[in-house]
Write a protein that holds these residues in place. Sequence first.
Motif, mmCIF file in Angstrom:
data_model
loop_
_atom_site.group_PDB
_atom_site.id
_atom_site.type_symbol
_atom_site.label_atom_id
_atom_site.label_comp_id
_atom_site.label_asym_id
_atom_site.label_seq_id
_atom_site.Cartn_x
_atom_site.Cartn_y
_atom_site.Cartn_z
ATOM 1 N N THR A 60 3.230 -66.880 41.902
ATOM 2 C CA THR A 60 3.295 -66.174 42.856
ATOM 3 C C THR A 60 2.563 -66.448 44.154
ATOM 4 O OG1 THR A 60 1.286 -65.169 42.319
ATOM 5 C CG2 THR A 60 2.953 -64.152 41.253
ATOM 6 N N GLY A 61 2.849 -66.047 45.391
ATOM 7 C CA GLY A 61 2.206 -66.572 46.536
ATOM 8 C C GLY A 61 2.704 -67.905 47.195
ATOM 9 N N ALA A 62 4.112 -67.898 46.677
ATOM 10 C CA ALA A 62 4.866 -69.195 47.495
ATOM 11 C C ALA A 62 4.489 -69.078 48.816
ATOM 12 C CB ALA A 62 6.125 -69.328 46.822
ATOM 13 N N PRO A 63 4.558 -70.079 49.638
ATOM 14 C CA PRO A 63 4.330 -70.155 51.273
ATOM 15 C C PRO A 63 5.737 -69.621 51.776
ATOM 16 C CG PRO A 63 4.225 -72.379 50.422
ATOM 17 C CD PRO A 63 4.400 -71.618 49.225
ATOM 18 N N SER A 68 9.228 -70.506 44.921
ATOM 19 C CA SER A 68 8.365 -71.176 43.915
ATOM 20 C C SER A 68 9.060 -72.346 43.422
ATOM 21 C CB SER A 68 7.864 -69.990 43.007
ATOM 22 O OG SER A 68 8.976 -69.569 42.058
ATOM 23 N N GLU A 69 10.295 -72.639 43.174
ATOM 24 C CA GLU A 69 10.995 -73.634 42.688
ATOM 25 C C GLU A 69 10.779 -74.852 43.627
ATOM 26 O OE1 GLU A 69 15.450 -74.795 41.976
ATOM 27 O OE2 GLU A 69 14.923 -73.141 40.801
ATOM 28 N N ASP A 70 11.061 -74.613 45.096
ATOM 29 C CA ASP A 70 10.692 -75.652 45.886
ATOM 30 C C ASP A 70 9.383 -76.170 45.884
ATOM 31 O OD1 ASP A 70 13.356 -75.193 46.856
ATOM 32 O OD2 ASP A 70 12.739 -73.938 48.564
ATOM 33 N N VAL A 71 8.297 -75.221 45.591
ATOM 34 C CA VAL A 71 6.980 -75.712 45.531
ATOM 35 C C VAL A 71 6.756 -76.526 44.252
ATOM 36 C CG1 VAL A 71 4.499 -74.766 45.434
ATOM 37 C CG2 VAL A 71 6.023 -73.701 46.893
ATOM 38 N N GLU A 72 7.235 -75.969 43.224
ATOM 39 C CA GLU A 72 7.172 -76.783 41.994
ATOM 40 C C GLU A 72 7.657 -78.193 42.121
ATOM 41 O OE1 GLU A 72 5.398 -76.214 39.356
ATOM 42 O OE2 GLU A 72 4.541 -74.374 40.133
ATOM 43 N N ARG A 73 9.054 -78.258 42.809
ATOM 44 C CA ARG A 73 9.703 -79.768 42.828
ATOM 45 C C ARG A 73 8.874 -80.585 43.955
ATOM 46 N NH1 ARG A 73 15.368 -77.882 44.950
ATOM 47 N NH2 ARG A 73 15.393 -80.336 45.006
ATOM 48 N N THR A 117 11.386 -95.721 58.542
ATOM 49 C CA THR A 117 10.582 -94.696 58.829
ATOM 50 C C THR A 117 9.318 -94.594 58.064
ATOM 51 O OG1 THR A 117 12.694 -93.397 59.402
ATOM 52 C CG2 THR A 117 10.579 -92.111 59.042
ATOM 53 N N ARG A 118 8.134 -94.310 58.561
ATOM 54 C CA ARG A 118 7.124 -94.567 57.871
ATOM 55 C C ARG A 118 6.680 -92.880 57.726
ATOM 56 N NH1 ARG A 118 3.827 -98.974 57.009
ATOM 57 N NH2 ARG A 118 1.669 -97.669 57.083
ATOM 58 N N TYR A 119 6.199 -92.506 56.608
ATOM 59 C CA TYR A 119 6.089 -91.126 56.155
ATOM 60 C C TYR A 119 4.502 -91.082 55.980
ATOM 61 C CZ TYR A 119 11.002 -91.264 55.657
ATOM 62 O OH TYR A 119 12.263 -91.257 55.612
ATOM 63 N N GLN A 120 3.589 -90.117 56.638
ATOM 64 C CA GLN A 120 2.288 -89.703 56.437
ATOM 65 C C GLN A 120 2.047 -89.021 55.726
ATOM 66 O OE1 GLN A 120 0.190 -91.391 58.850
ATOM 67 N NE2 GLN A 120 2.180 -92.294 59.631
ATOM 68 N N THR A 121 2.912 -88.036 54.969
ATOM 69 C CA THR A 121 2.394 -87.046 53.900
ATOM 70 C C THR A 121 3.847 -86.961 52.954
ATOM 71 O OG1 THR A 121 3.458 -85.153 55.056
ATOM 72 C CG2 THR A 121 0.954 -85.779 55.519
ATOM 73 N N VAL A 122 3.689 -86.137 51.827
ATOM 74 C CA VAL A 122 4.437 -86.019 51.110
ATOM 75 C C VAL A 122 5.331 -84.878 51.538
ATOM 76 C CG1 VAL A 122 4.804 -84.940 48.615
ATOM 77 C CG2 VAL A 122 3.213 -86.688 48.940
ATOM 78 N N SER A 123 5.011 -83.845 52.314
ATOM 79 C CA SER A 123 5.892 -83.034 52.922
ATOM 80 C C SER A 123 6.645 -83.551 53.857
ATOM 81 C CB SER A 123 4.825 -81.977 53.701
ATOM 82 O OG SER A 123 3.961 -81.354 52.871
ATOM 83 N N LYS A 132 13.343 -77.830 52.691
ATOM 84 C CA LYS A 132 12.381 -77.103 53.652
ATOM 85 C C LYS A 132 11.012 -77.070 53.262
ATOM 86 C CE LYS A 132 15.995 -73.781 55.014
ATOM 87 N NZ LYS A 132 16.342 -72.374 55.046
ATOM 88 N N ASN A 133 10.083 -77.305 54.039
ATOM 89 C CA ASN A 133 8.760 -77.074 53.805
ATOM 90 C C ASN A 133 8.359 -75.721 54.366
ATOM 91 O OD1 ASN A 133 7.422 -79.441 52.765
ATOM 92 N ND2 ASN A 133 8.193 -80.552 54.782
ATOM 93 N N GLU A 134 7.055 -75.229 54.160
ATOM 94 C CA GLU A 134 6.540 -73.891 54.733
ATOM 95 C C GLU A 134 6.679 -73.925 56.023
ATOM 96 O OE1 GLU A 134 3.033 -76.405 53.778
ATOM 97 O OE2 GLU A 134 4.660 -76.033 52.535
#
Length: 138
Positions: A60-63, A68-73, A117-123, A132-134
């Motif tokens: 619950t409380g997915a951003p 919630s599936e996106d958050v888990e993945r 490309t250099r990535y700073q975060t997992v997001s 999509k991110n939050e």
Amino acid sequence: MERGSSKHGPRVDEQMSREVSGLVQGPGTGGSRVDEARVPEPAGEDQPEPTTAPAGELRTGAPKGMSSEDVERRSRLGRFITMTALPGDREALIANARDNDAPADIIAELERLPEGTRYQTVSEVWAALGHKNETTRW
């Protein structure tokens, strides 16, 4: 001097000792802490199995902006990319994921990243893979 109860005899002391041995010594000594009357019965033939996600949502409380599936993945992806790989490019992320025994589907996802490309975060990695991110709250 033998220790015992002065209120009853040795036979009653022994019986009482056996009754609480599972509580005192744990389940490995033959006794169990679980009362059989408290073990839930399995679902009936026409009843659904119990689940931790009765409505289909894993949490619950997915951003806002993510399911919630996106958050888990995204979380699963992040488990195989450690902080030592960030900031990092495509090759560093793939190497890091392999070092962390990532499954083939995670490696295949990372191989889809554009080169250079250099990535700073997992997001950022998640977004570069087309997910999509939050959304930001203001």
